[in-house]
Design a protein around this motif. Structure first.
Motif, mmCIF file in Angstrom:
data_model
loop_
_atom_site.group_PDB
_atom_site.id
_atom_site.type_symbol
_atom_site.label_atom_id
_atom_site.label_comp_id
_atom_site.label_asym_id
_atom_site.label_seq_id
_atom_site.Cartn_x
_atom_site.Cartn_y
_atom_site.Cartn_z
ATOM 1 N N GLU A 9 0.909 -1.390 0.060
ATOM 2 C CA GLU A 9 0.001 -0.371 0.044
ATOM 3 C C GLU A 9 0.741 1.250 -0.015
ATOM 4 O O GLU A 9 0.388 2.645 -0.039
ATOM 5 C CB GLU A 9 -0.909 -0.135 1.088
ATOM 6 N N SER A 10 2.254 1.180 -0.024
ATOM 7 C CA SER A 10 3.027 2.321 -0.026
ATOM 8 C C SER A 10 3.707 2.690 -1.290
ATOM 9 O O SER A 10 4.399 3.257 -1.453
ATOM 10 C CB SER A 10 4.250 2.063 0.918
ATOM 11 N N VAL A 11 3.225 1.908 -2.486
ATOM 12 C CA VAL A 11 3.616 2.131 -3.723
ATOM 13 C C VAL A 11 2.295 2.324 -4.556
ATOM 14 O O VAL A 11 1.372 1.743 -4.672
ATOM 15 C CB VAL A 11 4.374 1.005 -4.413
ATOM 16 N N LEU A 12 2.410 3.416 -5.439
ATOM 17 C CA LEU A 12 1.293 3.775 -6.463
ATOM 18 C C LEU A 12 2.006 3.323 -7.789
ATOM 19 O O LEU A 12 2.942 3.928 -8.061
ATOM 20 C CB LEU A 12 0.829 4.997 -6.250
ATOM 21 N N VAL A 13 1.371 2.385 -8.678
ATOM 22 C CA VAL A 13 1.964 2.193 -9.821
ATOM 23 C C VAL A 13 0.947 2.547 -10.810
ATOM 24 O O VAL A 13 -0.389 2.123 -10.833
ATOM 25 C CB VAL A 13 2.504 0.733 -10.081
ATOM 26 N N HIS A 14 1.143 3.688 -11.932
ATOM 27 C CA HIS A 14 0.314 4.029 -12.827
ATOM 28 C C HIS A 14 1.143 3.588 -13.944
ATOM 29 O O HIS A 14 1.963 2.919 -14.023
ATOM 30 C CB HIS A 14 0.253 5.453 -12.577
ATOM 31 N N ALA A 15 0.446 4.043 -15.413
ATOM 32 C CA ALA A 15 0.544 3.605 -16.629
ATOM 33 C C ALA A 15 2.144 3.600 -16.703
ATOM 34 O O ALA A 15 2.918 2.942 -17.420
ATOM 35 C CB ALA A 15 -0.278 4.295 -17.740
ATOM 36 N N THR A 16 2.694 5.091 -16.477
ATOM 37 C CA THR A 16 4.333 5.182 -16.738
ATOM 38 C C THR A 16 4.911 5.597 -15.665
ATOM 39 O O THR A 16 6.112 5.734 -15.577
ATOM 40 C CB THR A 16 4.438 6.123 -17.945
ATOM 41 N N MET A 17 4.283 6.142 -14.685
ATOM 42 C CA MET A 17 4.842 6.895 -13.521
ATOM 43 C C MET A 17 4.659 5.750 -12.082
ATOM 44 O O MET A 17 3.476 5.332 -12.138
ATOM 45 C CB MET A 17 4.335 8.268 -13.187
#
Length: 70
Positions: free
Chosen positions: A34-42
């Motif tokens: 929960e301490s990581v946000l993974v988006h399409a490129t960032m």
């Protein structure tokens, strides 16, 4: 590293802490998914109470299991 590979390593079940190493040589431990946000490129990784790292998926050199987590 492809974004799918990063997601697979970080969000595996059961979760195990991982070390993300960037091409710059910067490293950080992900102790909680929960301490990581993974988006399409960032991506954003939170560590500590106020620290975070913003990075592109192409900046990731490696993701490996953490040996010991403090």
């Amino acid at each position: 590293m492809r974004i799918e590979q990063l997601r697979k390593a970080v969000f595996r079940e059961p979760f195990r802490p991982v070390v993300i190493t960037l091409r710059s040589g910067e490293r950080f431990v992900v102790r909680d998914p929960e301490s990581v946000l993974v988006h399409a490129t960032m991506c954003v990784a939170l560590h500590g109470d106020r620290d975070f790292t913003l990075f592109g998926s192409r900046q990731v050199a490696s993701v490996r299991a953490a040996r010991r987590v403090r």
